[in-house]
Design an enzyme around this catalytic site. Structure first.
Site, short mmCIF file in Angstrom:
data_model
loop_
_atom_site.label_atom_id
_atom_site.label_comp_id
_atom_site.label_asym_id
_atom_site.label_seq_id
_atom_site.Cartn_x
_atom_site.Cartn_y
_atom_site.Cartn_z
N ARG A 207 13.32 -4.40 -8.15
CA ARG A 207 12.86 -3.05 -7.86
C ARG A 207 11.47 -3.16 -7.22
O ARG A 207 10.90 -4.25 -7.15
CB ARG A 207 12.79 -2.21 -9.15
CG ARG A 207 12.33 -3.00 -10.36
CD ARG A 207 11.38 -2.27 -11.25
NE ARG A 207 10.24 -1.73 -10.58
CZ ARG A 207 9.13 -2.42 -10.30
NH1 ARG A 207 9.03 -3.70 -10.58
NH2 ARG A 207 8.11 -1.82 -9.71
N GLY A 208 10.96 -2.02 -6.78
CA GLY A 208 9.73 -2.02 -6.01
C GLY A 208 10.08 -2.04 -4.53
O GLY A 208 10.90 -2.87 -4.09
N ALA A 209 9.50 -1.14 -3.76
CA ALA A 209 9.93 -0.95 -2.36
C ALA A 209 9.90 -2.24 -1.54
O ALA A 209 10.88 -2.57 -0.87
CB ALA A 209 9.08 0.14 -1.71
N ARG B 182 19.18 2.62 -2.85
CA ARG B 182 17.98 3.34 -3.30
C ARG B 182 17.47 4.20 -2.15
O ARG B 182 16.86 3.68 -1.22
CB ARG B 182 16.87 2.36 -3.74
CG ARG B 182 17.23 1.38 -4.85
CD ARG B 182 17.48 2.04 -6.20
NE ARG B 182 16.40 2.87 -6.68
CZ ARG B 182 15.34 2.42 -7.38
NH1 ARG B 182 15.19 1.14 -7.61
NH2 ARG B 182 14.43 3.27 -7.82
N ASP C 5 6.50 4.19 -2.48
CA ASP C 5 7.83 3.87 -1.98
C ASP C 5 8.07 4.45 -0.59
O ASP C 5 8.93 3.96 0.14
CB ASP C 5 8.88 4.40 -2.96
CG ASP C 5 8.94 3.56 -4.22
OD1 ASP C 5 9.81 2.69 -4.30
OD2 ASP C 5 8.09 3.76 -5.11
#
Length: 342
Positions: A46-48, A89, A240
Site C-alpha cells: 500500500r502507499g501510492a 485502488r 495519494d
C-alpha cells in the site's frame, strides 16, 4: 533499509506483507497478475508510490508469463493486465501513472527492429526495475528538500504511513524525517494510529523504531488536544493524489488533522513525488474516493469506510516534491515540478 517493500525474484513479485506487521516480517510471492492485483486490494502492499511500483512489476509479470506467439496477442494480454491492475485502488494516481509508463515502454519495444515477445518482456522487466530504483532516488531527493522545513528539536505529527513501506524505499513524509535526522537534527514523532487499518500504529511506529527515531503512538482523536497543549510543532503527511490547485487526497482523517493544525497555527506539510500530481483535474472535487469494505470498520453493525479524504489547498502550508518546496498559489508553483506533457 534492512527490508524491501517489494522486489522481483525468480520470476515472481515478492511483497513484504504489511498485514502481518509489526508481529511478523513475511513476504508474499505473487506469480500471476491476479495474485498481485488481489494483494494490492488487500493492502499487502500500500502507499501510492509502492502501488505504482507493484503495478509496473505486474505488467512485467504478465509479459514474462505470457505464452503469446505474436506481438499482437501479447499486446492484448498486457492490455488486460493493465486494466485489472488499474481497478485495484482508484484514488492513488501513481497507479495509473506507472501503468501508462509501462504501456509506453511496451509500445517502444514493439516498434524496435526485430522485436519479439521475448524482447518486449525483457524491456518491460527492465523498465519496472528502473521505475522502482527511480522511486527510491526521488524519495531521497524530496527528503533532502523537505528536511529544511524541520527545525532542530521538532515534534512531528504524522498520519497513516508515508515511509519506506509506502514506497520503494526511504519514504515521503518519513523520508523528510529521516533526512532531518541524518542532517543532525533532533526529531521526535507522534504517530496517529490511523484507524481503521492502523497504518500509523503498526507501520510508521515499526519503521521509526527500527531506525532508532523516537516515536510515540497516539489515537487519532488525541491530535487536536496535543496541538492545543503545545506538544506538536508541525504535521507532515504524504498524499495519494494532488490536484492542479493543490487540493490533497490522503488517508482518511488527514482533513480533520489539517483543520485542527490550521486552527492552532501549526504548519501542515505534504510530501509526494511528482508522479502523485494530477494536472488533469482542477480540484479535489474530481478525485475519486475509494470506499472499502465496511467489515474493516465493524463486522457487527452497519458501517462506512471511505479510505481517503481531501484537504483543501488553503490548509496546506507547503507541498514538497523531488524538485523542492512549493508554496501557494499551487496552481502556479506545482506546474514547475511537472515534466513537459504532464
Amino acid at each position: 533499509m534492512s527490508w524491501r517493500t517489494l522486489r522481483w525474484h525468480a520470476g515472481a513479485v515478492l511483497l513484504l506483507d504489511q498485514r502481518a506487521l509489526p508481529e511478523r516480517e513475511q513476504e508474499l510471492a505473487c506469480g500471476t497478475v491476479e495474485e498481485l492485483a488481489s494483494a494490492i486490494e488487500q493492502l499487502v502492499v500500500r502507499g501510492a508510490p509502492a502501488i505504482g511500483c507493484a503495478a509496473a512489476y505486474g505488467v512485467a509479470l504478465a509479459a514474462q508469463r505470457s505464452e503469446a506467439r505474436s506481438l499482437a496477442a501479447l499486446a492484448r494480454e498486457l492490455a488486460d493486465a493493465r486494466a485489472r491492475l488499474l481497478r485495484t485502488r482508484p484514488t492513488a494516481v501513481n497507479l495509473a501513472w506507472a501503468l501508462a509508463r509501462m504501456q509506453r515502454c511496451e509500445e517502444r519495444a514493439a516498434r524496435a527492429q526485430e522485436a519479439s515477445v521475448a524482447s518486449v518482456a525483457s524491456a518491460l522487466l527492465a523498465e519496472a526495475h528502473a521505475l522502482t530504483a527511480e522511486d527510491e532516488r526521488i524519495c531521497r531527493a524530496l527528503g533532502r528538500a523537505g528536511a529544511e522545513l524541520v527545525p532542530d528539536g521538532a515534534r512531528v505529527l504524522t498520519h497513516c504511513n508515508a515511509g519506506a513501506l509506502a514506497t520503494a524505499g526511504y519514504g515521503t513524509a518519513l523520508g523528510v524525517v529521516r533526512a532531518a535526522v541524518e542532517a543532525g537534527r533532533r526529531v521526535s514523532v507522534l504517530a496517529d494510529e490511523t484507524r481503521p487499518f492502523l497504518q500509523g500504529a503498526r507501520l510508521t511506529a515499526w519503521e521509526l523504531q527500527r531506525d532508532g527515531i523516537p516515536v510515540t503512538v497516539i489515537a487519532d482523536a488525541m491530535a487536536a488536544h496535543l496541538m492545543r497543549g503545545g506538544e506538536i510543532d508541525l504535521a507532515i503527511v504524504g498524499a495519494d493524489r494532488i490536484a492542479a490547485n493543490g487540493d490533497v487526497a490522503n488517508k482518511i482523517g488527514t482533513y480533520g488533522l489539517a483543520v485542527a493544525a490550521h486552527h492552532h497555527g501549526i504548519p501542515l506539510i505534504v510530501v509526494a513525488p511528482t508522479s502523485t500530481l494530477d494536472a488533469s483535474i482542477a480540484s479535489g472535487a474530481e478525485i475519486p474516493i475509494e470506499e472499502r469494505a465496511p467489515e474493516e470498520v465493524s463486522s457487527r453493525f452497519r458501517a462506512r469506510n471511505p479510505a481517503f479524504d481531501v484537504t483543501p489547498a488553503e490548509l496546506v502550508d507547503a507541498i514538497v516534491t523531488e524538485h523542492g518546496v512549493h508554496r501557494a498559489p499551487y496552481a502556479d508553483s506545482l506546474p514547475l515540478a511537472l515534466p513537459a506533457g504532464r
